[in-house]
Design a protein around this motif. Structure first.
Motif, mmCIF file in Angstrom:
data_model
loop_
_atom_site.group_PDB
_atom_site.id
_atom_site.type_symbol
_atom_site.label_atom_id
_atom_site.label_comp_id
_atom_site.label_asym_id
_atom_site.label_seq_id
_atom_site.Cartn_x
_atom_site.Cartn_y
_atom_site.Cartn_z
ATOM 1 N N GLU A 46 31.912 -23.532 58.544
ATOM 2 C CA GLU A 46 32.281 -22.610 57.478
ATOM 3 C C GLU A 46 33.717 -22.110 57.663
ATOM 4 O OE1 GLU A 46 28.476 -20.095 56.054
ATOM 5 O OE2 GLU A 46 28.771 -20.067 58.233
ATOM 6 N N ARG A 47 34.027 -21.708 58.884
ATOM 7 C CA ARG A 47 35.368 -21.191 59.148
ATOM 8 C C ARG A 47 36.423 -22.261 58.896
ATOM 9 N NH1 ARG A 47 33.846 -19.258 65.053
ATOM 10 N NH2 ARG A 47 31.833 -18.372 64.473
ATOM 11 N N TRP A 50 37.195 -22.579 55.215
ATOM 12 C CA TRP A 50 38.030 -21.474 54.733
ATOM 13 C C TRP A 50 39.466 -21.609 55.243
ATOM 14 C CZ3 TRP A 50 33.743 -17.808 56.854
ATOM 15 C CH2 TRP A 50 32.639 -17.847 55.994
ATOM 16 N N GLY A 177 41.312 -17.536 50.898
ATOM 17 C CA GLY A 177 40.765 -18.816 51.329
ATOM 18 C C GLY A 177 39.266 -18.820 51.488
ATOM 19 N N GLY A 178 38.623 -17.640 51.477
ATOM 20 C CA GLY A 178 37.171 -17.577 51.560
ATOM 21 C C GLY A 178 36.626 -16.812 52.743
ATOM 22 N N PHE A 179 37.475 -16.381 53.666
ATOM 23 C CA PHE A 179 36.983 -15.637 54.825
ATOM 24 C C PHE A 179 36.353 -14.314 54.387
ATOM 25 C CE2 PHE A 179 39.697 -18.540 57.134
ATOM 26 C CZ PHE A 179 39.100 -18.637 58.387
#
Length: 458
Positions: A46-47, A50, A177-179
């Motif tokens: 996931e990280r 992102w 970015g999604g974090f």
């Protein structure tokens, strides 16, 4: 120093910013603490997704960001563009390799410690405070942020007060970015506000790139709070040229190594130490090439050297040169502050520097080079190691025995043979002596802010 964009090309204030107040500082620290809890529960996959998305955003903004960097701190525009792209590369490097770097390591024979299984694992430690400089306003911050976030930590950035717009861009980049919210934020605070943040119990560790006094101050505070630090401080890197070297090639690289970022780089070669057999050839070619460089508007693609980033920095650089001149040094080329708007200083080459001159031991943060003559490799090592700094070094030789001597004997965090010092995501970066403690980049960099936890099973 006011929190403001002051264009070093003109000396004019472009934009000023109010520091955030105590309420906002508290809100951001609390958000980072919550962000750490959320982020630490996510997977490497996931990280990584992102982080790659944030790198894509950075690259999409390359032209806008390059201009922003150049206006805020004066770097020639082509070099600013390269910094943006290098930063995105570093972010993708950690997206690709964080899981590998932080994989658990198990003893092949746990019976040696009377266990059925035993080893170590890396775990994030919490919120990390970064105090970053203006000279590489994206790369310096992102080479901390990318490994810290990929390890599962949250980050708070106190950026230099003369690059506030770079700080504000980074403030939202990772969340875009999604974090998770709170994973990363910038703190628009003066240097005097760092201690209050670092002493907060929710801050687990700190990293600083900057001056030696700033590093000592931050380390003292962190030490009193028993918090881990990584420090990348000043450097006065030697660039050694021996008789077996390709001298014209060495000169070509030497010019680039001295004036990269208009000479405002901790790892820029600053002290050129040349064997007497090739001294005259090197000095003549080097001075000629330095004198040919174009100094001017950093937004012009043809400019080689832009302004010094701050007026105080330009004045400090001029003071070092004036001190050397007054004490008998030979100013081979340059050495005079131009009468023009902005904070410019010409590429300068100085010979016959002696220990009583400030330039002998102090870092010249600008396009000023000293050239010294030595009789042999042993004298070169002695002179190279004569300062309190030990960030990096470069050696030009085609003699294997000399190469081995220099690699073993130079007191530095790196030795670059037949090239110039550079930072790569794949290699650890940092110094010894007064140049700092700890390492950035590579596997070493991401492990700095992890708890290395021992696991033993009976």
């Amino acid at each position: 120093m006011a929190i403001a964009t002051v264009n070093p090309t003109t000396g004019l204030v472009e934009q000023e910013f109010d520091p955030i107040d105590e309420t906002e500082i508290e809100r951001r620290i609390a958000a980072a603490a919550d962000g750490f809890v959320s982020l630490s529960k996510t997977s490497f996959e996931e990280r990584a997704g992102w982080m790659r998305a944030a790198a894509d955003l950075l690259e999409a903004d390359v032209d806008e960001l390059a201009r922003l960097i150049t206006v805020e701190m004066g770097r020639p525009i082509g070099q600013s563009r390269a910094e943006v792209l290098k930063s995105a590369k570093g972010m993708r490097f950690y997206a690709d390799h964080a899981e590998e770097f932080l994989a658990p390591e198990w003893l092949p024979d746990p019976s040696a410690v009377n266990a059925s299984a035993a080893g170590t694992r890396y775990e994030p430690i919490g919120v990390v405070l970064a105090v970053m400089p203006w000279n590489y306003p994206l790369w310096q911050a992102l080479r901390f942020a990318a490994p810290a976030l990929m390890a599962g930590n949250a980050g708070l950035l106190k950026h230099a007060s003369n690059v506030p717009q770079a700080a504000l861009y980074l403030d939202t980049l990772f969340e875009r970015g999604g974090f998770p919210a709170g994973s990363f934020a910038s703190l628009l605070i003066p240097a005097s506000g760092v201690e209050r943040v670092l002493r907060d119990k929710r801050i687990a560790a700190a990293t600083l790139t900057g001056s030696e006094p700033a590093g000592r101050s931050l380390a003292a505070i962190a030490g009193s709070e028993v918090k881990h630090v990584v420090l990348e401080l000043g450097g006065s890197d030697p660039f050694i040229v021996m008789p077996t070297a390709d001298v014209p090639a060495a000169v070509s690289v030497a010019v680039k190594a001295r004036v990269q970022n208009s000479g405002q780089s901790c790892i820029a070669a600053k002290r050129f130490i040349v064997h007497s057999d090739v001294y005259d050839e090197f000095l003549g070619l080097f001075a000629a090439r330095m004198g040919e460089l174009s100094v001017g508007d950093p937004l012009d693609e043809s400019t080689d050297v832009g302004p010094i980033a701050t007026e105080s920095g330009r004045d400090e650089l001029a003071g070092l040169v004036d001190d050397a001149r007054a004490k008998g040094a030979d100013i081979v080329v340059g050495g005079a502050t131009p009468d023009r708007a902005g904070w410019f200083y010409p590429p300068t080459v100085i010979a016959d520097v002696t220990p009583e001159m400030r330039l002998f031991a102090e870092e010249a943060f600008g396009p000023v080079a000293t050239v010294s003559r030595v009789a042999d490799a042993a004298e070169a090592v002695k002179l190279a190691n004569s300062t309190t700094f030990g960030l990096s070094s470069a050696v030009w030789t085609n003699d294997p025995a000399e190469e081995d001597l220099f690699v073993r004997s130079l007191a530095a965090g790196g030795v670059f043979v037949n090239g110039m010092t550079a930072s790569f995501p794949e290699l650890p970066f940092g110094g010894v002596k007064d140049s700092g403690v700890g390492r950035e980049l590579s596997a070493a960099g991401i492990r700095e802010f992890c708890n290395l936890k021992t696991v033993w099973k009976g």
